[in-house]
Design an enzyme around this catalytic site. Structure first.
Site, mmCIF file in Angstrom:
data_model
loop_
_atom_site.group_PDB
_atom_site.id
_atom_site.type_symbol
_atom_site.label_atom_id
_atom_site.label_comp_id
_atom_site.label_asym_id
_atom_site.label_seq_id
_atom_site.Cartn_x
_atom_site.Cartn_y
_atom_site.Cartn_z
ATOM 1 N N TYR A 88 -12.389 -7.746 -1.362
ATOM 2 C CA TYR A 88 -11.450 -6.673 -1.044
ATOM 3 C C TYR A 88 -12.173 -5.534 -0.335
ATOM 4 C CZ TYR A 88 -7.785 -3.176 -1.725
ATOM 5 O OH TYR A 88 -6.822 -2.218 -1.535
ATOM 6 N N LYS A 92 -11.505 -4.164 3.480
ATOM 7 C CA LYS A 92 -11.053 -2.795 3.732
ATOM 8 C C LYS A 92 -12.099 -1.999 4.508
ATOM 9 C CE LYS A 92 -6.963 -3.184 1.967
ATOM 10 N NZ LYS A 92 -5.741 -2.973 2.777
#
Length: 185
Positions: A88, A92
């Site tokens: 993640y 990002k």
């Protein structure tokens, strides 16, 4: 393929997309040494590759009109470490690098590309961290780590996105706006 079809359908019905908000995201949390190839790839595909494809397809009409706004929804996890979220965080952080690079590529054509980086935002997905996960004193370790001592609201994130999509933000490009109650300070 769905992204191409969606943009084409919108252009047929409403005209070219001149404001694009890439807000899809997912997690598949695990420690790095336990993270599967599938979970790594799936998170990057949804969080980063989808934004790339949609942005690429929307930029042509924006540049021809000499106006466009792309706002990518990153995360505070793209700015600081969050153990158990290597995939993640990578997606990002990659979205932030993508945002800054594309901003530099299209700025002289009247197109801005920015990102917002929300921290803990009160939604159905975070309910265990923002309310039910608190101890008897109404405190939780996660909330205690936020200088504002509260989660943000979806409306606060939407207000920042609305500003970045506006004419007032015409000179703001390549920026990453944390909306995190001071977590990344």
């Amino acid at each position: 393929q769905a992204a191409d079809e969606m943009l084409a359908r919108l252009a047929d019905e409403l005209g070219p997309v001149l404001v694009l908000v890439n807000n899809a995201g997912m997690t598949a949390d695990n420690l790095s040494m336990r993270l599967s190839d599938e979970d790594w790839s799936r998170v990057l595909e949804v969080n980063l590759t989808a934004a790339f494809r949609l942005t690429r397809d929307a930029l042509g009409p924006m540049m021809r009109r000499r106006f466009g706004r792309v706002i990518n929804v990153s995360s505070v996890s793209g700015l600081r470490a969050n153990p158990g979220q290597a995939n993640y965080a990578a997606s990002k952080a990659g979205l932030i690098g993508f945002t800054r690079t594309v901003a530099a590529e299209v700025a002289r054509r009247g197109v801005t590309v920015n990102a917002v980086a929300p921290g803990l935002i009160e939604t159905e997905l975070t309910r265990d961290f923002t309310g039910n996960g608190a101890d008897a004193n109404g405190s939780s370790a996660l909330l205690d780590a936020i200088p504002a001592r509260r989660p943000g609201s979806p409306e606060e994130v939407a207000a920042a996105i609305r500003f970045l999509a506006s004419e007032q933000a015409a000179y703001v490009t390549g920026a990453v706006l944390p909306i995190d109650g001071g977590m990344s300070a």
